[in-house]
Design an enzyme around this catalytic site. Structure first.
Site, PDB file in Angstrom:
ATOM      1  N   ASP A  20      -0.161   4.895   1.189  1.00 34.43           N
ATOM      2  CA  ASP A  20      -0.294   6.142   2.218  1.00 34.43           C
ATOM      3  C   ASP A  20      -0.268   5.307   3.547  1.00 34.43           C
ATOM      4  O   ASP A  20      -1.079   4.365   3.795  1.00 34.43           O
ATOM      5  CB  ASP A  20      -1.554   6.660   2.005  1.00 34.43           C
ATOM      6  CG  ASP A  20      -1.884   7.399   0.696  1.00 34.43           C
ATOM      7  OD1 ASP A  20      -1.091   8.324   0.550  1.00 34.43           O
ATOM      8  OD2 ASP A  20      -2.900   7.359  -0.181  1.00 34.43           O
ATOM      9  N   ASP A  66       0.845  -1.179  -0.025  1.00 33.62           N
ATOM     10  CA  ASP A  66       0.106   0.007  -0.124  1.00 33.62           C
ATOM     11  C   ASP A  66       0.882   1.281   0.059  1.00 33.62           C
ATOM     12  O   ASP A  66       1.901   0.981   0.231  1.00 33.62           O
ATOM     13  CB  ASP A  66      -0.886  -0.048   1.326  1.00 33.62           C
ATOM     14  CG  ASP A  66      -1.970   1.086   1.438  1.00 33.62           C
ATOM     15  OD1 ASP A  66      -2.338   1.674   0.280  1.00 33.62           O
ATOM     16  OD2 ASP A  66      -2.090   1.884   2.500  1.00 33.62           O
ATOM     17  N   GLY A 105      -7.927   3.656   3.440  1.00 36.95           N
ATOM     18  CA  GLY A 105      -7.550   2.612   2.425  1.00 36.95           C
ATOM     19  C   GLY A 105      -8.631   2.423   1.318  1.00 36.95           C
ATOM     20  O   GLY A 105      -8.489   1.711   0.506  1.00 36.95           O
TER      21      GLY A 105
END
Length: 258
Positions: A29, A27, A77
């Site tokens: 961020d 991922d 997310g």
């Protein structure tokens, strides 16, 4: 380091074994870049402004957006408009979806999402982007071991962030908010983005690792049948990550270096 207690055989030692795994899917961020807090701040500004105006209009008490609990539960997310919709639903608010061209003054799901995006972009332009040293060490390590890498993010700014930070060359593929929209992929907690990245890397999910800091992200990793789902605890929510599917959780990704 915290390991899952779901009755499964735990990974021991809890490190990335390049003989068992062929790829690592990161991922962006909150894992690679220190932008999760920027997103959270932008979401709070957006929703507090909207909720204050609505409270005045409807003559009801103002209940602010909780930058920890509401962010983690409803928007972290997720694709931007999914996050808007999920939080509004938690407050029993229904707005028209609108269109992607809705301006920030329009009271629609996409209008609010676009307004939040403006806040996020303004912050990045003013303050820039920082990287997490532990994530960079892990990324360099797995690349040196010959493992394939991808970045999977809900953000539509992923390509720009990778370019600005010099991370673009570290990944063989990128599945971001723009790609998800183009390919009609469901957002996290659906595993679609991770599965698409694994397909592009020609890796079976059990031979791939997911590295995520969001509850929706670890859920997506488990929903996709990935061999190892690593939860990154940047904000003290290790138990939530374990409960929602992380095999292991760490606050320092160097602990997992092969």
């Amino acid at each position: 380091m915290t390991q899952g207690a779901s009755g499964e055989q735990p990974f021991h030692p809890p490190s990335i074994d390049p003989t068992k795994f062929d790829a690592v899917l990161f991922d962006l961020d909150g894992v690679l870049t220190k932008t999760a807090v920027v997103h959270a701040t932008a979401w709070k500004r957006l929703f507090d402004e909207y909720l204050q105006a609505k409270a005045l209009r409807d003559h009801v008490p103002f209940q602010p957006f909780d930058i920890l609990l509401d962010y983690q539960r409803y928007v972290d997310g997720k694709l931007r408009y999914d996050g808007v919709r999920a939080f509004l639903e938690s407050r029993h608010i229904v707005l028209p979806n609108g269109t992607a061209h809705d301006g920030p003054e329009q009271e629609t799901v996409q209008g609010l999402g676009n307004k939040k995006d403006g806040y996020f972009q303004a912050h990045l332009a003013q303050h820039g982007i920082e990287l997490y040293d532990d994530a960079m060490q892990l990324l360099r390590n797995v690349r040196a071991q010959g493992m394939r890498t991808a970045v999977v993010s809900a953000s539509k700014h992923t390509a720009a962030v990778l370019q600005k930070t010099g991370l673009a060359d570290f990944f063989q593929t990128r599945v971001d908010g723009i790609e998800s929209e183009r390919l009609h992929l469901a957002g996290k907690p659906a595993p679609d983005g991770f599965l698409e990245a694994a397909r592009r890397l020609q890796v079976d999910p059990p031979r791939a690792i997911v590295v995520e800091d969001a509850v929706a992200g670890v859920q997506a990793g488990r929903n996709g049948g990935f061999g190892l789902v690593i939860g990154v605890d940047r904000t003290g929510h290790a138990e939530d990550l374990i409960r929602n599917g992380a095999h292991v959780v760490t606050a320092d990704l160097t602990e997992l270096c092969p």
